[in-house]
Motif scaffolding. Structure first.
Motif, PDB file in Angstrom:
ATOM      1  N   ALA A 194       0.833  -1.204   0.000  1.00 13.92           N
ATOM      2  CA  ALA A 194       0.000   0.000   0.000  1.00 13.92           C
ATOM      3  C   ALA A 194       0.863   1.247   0.000  1.00 13.92           C
ATOM      4  O   ALA A 194       0.571   2.224  -0.716  1.00 13.92           O
ATOM      5  N   LEU A 254       1.064   4.213  -3.016  1.00 10.91           N
ATOM      6  CA  LEU A 254       0.844   5.629  -2.752  1.00 10.91           C
ATOM      7  C   LEU A 254       2.072   6.460  -3.113  1.00 10.91           C
ATOM      8  O   LEU A 254       1.941   7.585  -3.606  1.00 10.91           O
ATOM      9  N   TRP A 269      -7.190   4.434   2.492  1.00 16.28           N
ATOM     10  CA  TRP A 269      -8.296   4.467   1.524  1.00 16.28           C
ATOM     11  C   TRP A 269      -8.523   5.880   1.004  1.00 16.28           C
ATOM     12  O   TRP A 269      -8.699   6.089  -0.201  1.00 16.28           O
ATOM     13  N   GLY A 318      -5.933   6.766  -1.578  1.00 14.28           N
ATOM     14  CA  GLY A 318      -5.783   5.844  -2.694  1.00 14.28           C
ATOM     15  C   GLY A 318      -6.409   6.332  -3.987  1.00 14.28           C
ATOM     16  O   GLY A 318      -7.295   7.192  -3.996  1.00 14.28           O
ATOM     17  N   ASN A 320      -3.640  12.535  -5.443  1.00 15.59           N
ATOM     18  CA  ASN A 320      -3.212  11.321  -6.127  1.00 15.59           C
ATOM     19  C   ASN A 320      -3.089  11.574  -7.620  1.00 15.59           C
ATOM     20  O   ASN A 320      -3.998  12.133  -8.253  1.00 15.59           O
TER      21      ASN A 320
END
Length: 372
Positions: free
Chosen positions: A80, A84, A275, A278, A295
Motif C-alpha cells: 500500500a 501511494l 483508503w 488511494g 493522487n
C-alpha cells in the motif's frame, strides 16, 4: 480535525459517511479550523484531542521529535505504501516523510501556481509580463504571512536557488536581494490590503473584481474553477517564470492525513487514511465531494479535470517541479518570523539589505537545539 475551506472539509464528511457504511459501529466526526490555524497550530496540541488529523507538511520535523503521530509505514502494508508513493503528485508523498518514517499520506496536492480571469484576458508566461500587468493595477497577490515568505521561496527556486540548502543561511545575500527586487516590482503596484490576504481572500477578490486579471503566485484552489462557485470562474495554470527553466521551484503546499499516537483505534484510522489517499477514492468520491486530490491517477482523470477548466493538467508541470520547504523542528517559528520580515521590507518599514541579513540570521537560528 481538518481545515475549514470546503476543499478541506466537504470530502472528509463524504468519505466518513461511506466508511461508516462499510464498517458498522464506526462513527467519524470532524471538526475544522481556519486556514491560518491549519498553517500555524502545533500538531501535538491537536493530536491530544483527535484521532485523525489533516496536517501541513512543514510540521513533520516537530512531529517526529514529539512522537504525537503514529508512523504509518509501521501500520500499513508495504504494498500500500509503495502504491501511494508511486501515485504521488511531485514531492507530495515524501513531504510527510522524515527520520525514516511516513507521518501522513497526501490527500490534497497544491503548490503556488498562477490564477487568472479567462473572461478578462490570457494567462502570462513570464515574470516580466507580471510586472507589466502590475503597472495597470491588475495584479493581486496574497501576502498575509506566511504567503509573502513563500513568494520569496518560489521566485528563488525558479531561478535555480532553492532556499534552505545550507543551515547557516536561507540564501546568498545577492540572490535574496534579486528576489526581493523582483517581488517588490510587483508588490509596489498591488492593493495594500493584499498584505492581509491569504489565498482564499485573494481568490475571492479576483473572482469578483473586474479590474483584476491575474494572481501570479497563489496556491491552487480548484473550487474557483467550478461553475457557479463565485461570480466569475478562475483558471489555473503554471507559474510565470522568472528564470529560464520554466515553471520550476514553486513552494509545495497541500495536505496530508495523519493518525494521532493517542488514538485507541490505530489500525482502523490507518485503514481510513490509506483508503482516502488511494487512487480509487481520490478519483471518485473524494474529487466528486469537492476535494482537491493529491493522487496522480486522479490528476490525470478526464472526469476530475472537466469541471475545473483542466486545473490539474494545466498546473501539473509546476506541481511536479515544486520545491519542498524545510521541515526541521524549528522551521515553523522561522516561517512566522520570516514572513513578517519580508512584509516589513516590501512595505518600506525595513531596508531590504537589513531584511536580507535578518532572514538569513533567523533561518540559521531555527536550527538551534536540533540534534543531527
Amino acid at each position: 480535525m481538518t481545515w475549514s475551506d470546503p476543499r478541506g472539509y466537504d470530502p472528509m464528511i463524504a468519505l466518513s459517511a461511506a466508511f461508516e457504511e462499510q464498517n458498522p459501529g464506526v462513527k467519524i466526526t470532524w471538526d475544522k479550523r481556519s486556514l491560518q490555524g491549519f498553517e500555524s497550530t502545533p500538531v501535538d496540541q491537536l493530536a491530544a484531542d483527535y484521532d485523525l488529523l489533516i496536517i501541513d507538511h512543514p510540521h513533520v520535523g516537530a512531529v517526529a521529535r514529539q512522537g504525537c503521530l503514529l508512523a504509518l509505514d509501521e501500520l500499513l502494508p508495504k504494498t500500500a505504501m509503495t502504491a501511494l508513493a508511486n501515485e504521488t503528485v511531485g514531492k507530495s508523498f515524501i513531504s510527510y516523510a522524515i527520520d525514516g518514517h511516513q507521518w501522513a499520506l497526501p490527500v490534497d496536492a497544491a503548490t503556488q501556481v498562477q490564477a487568472h480571469r479567462p473572461d478578462l484576458g490570457n494567462r502570462v508566461g513570464t515574470w516580466s509580463d507580471v510586472k507589466e500587468v502590475a503597472k495597470n493595477r491588475a495584479v493581486i497577490l496574497p501576502m498575509r504571512p506566511p504567503h509573502s515568505l513563500i513568494c520569496i521561496f518560489t521566485l528563488a527556486g525558479n531561478i535555480g536557488h532553492p532556499c534552505g540548502s545550507e543551515q547557516d543561511r536561507l540564501l546568498p545575500e545577492d540572490v535574496l536581494g534579486k528576489v526581493f527586487s523582483e517581488l517588490k516590482a510587483v508588490s509596489d503596484h498591488i492593493d495594500p490590503e493584499c498584505f492581509g490576504m491569504d489565498p482564499i481572500a485573494a481568490m475571492d477578490r479576483l473572482a469578483e473584481d473586474n479590474t483584476l486579471r491575474i494572481a501570479p503566485l497563489t496556491y491552487l484552489y480548484k473550487g474557483y474553477s467550478n461553475k457557479g462557485y463565485r461570480a466569475n470562474r478562475l483558471a489555473f495554470s503554471d507559474i510565470p517564470a522568472l528564470g529560464r527553466s520554466g515553471p520550476v521551484g514553486s513552494a509545495l503546499g497541500g495536505t496530508g492525513i495523519a493518525v494521532s499516537s493517542r488514538t485507541g483505534s490505530p489500525e482502523l484510522c490507518a485503514q481510513f487514511a490509506a483508503w482516502a489517499a488511494g487512487a480509487e477514492c481520490q478519483s471518485g468520491l473524494y474529487a466528486a465531494s469537492n476535494g482537491q486530490p493529491g493522487n496522480a491517477v486522479a490528476w490525470a482523470s478526464e472526469e476530475v479535470n472537466a469541471p475545473v477548466l483542466d486545473a490539474y493538467r494545466n498546473t501539473r508541470l509546476t506541481h511536479e517541479a515544486a520545491w519542498l520547504r524545510p521541515r526541521h523542528d524549528g522551521y515553523m517559528a522561522f516561517q512566522a518570523e520570516g514572513a513578517e520580515i519580508v512584509n516589513e521590507a516590501l512595505t518600506g518599514k525595513r531596508p531590504v539589505p537589513q531584511a536580507v541579513k535578518s532572514l538569513n540570521r533567523s533561518f540559521a537560528e531555527s536550527f538551534k537545539g536540533v540534534v543531527h
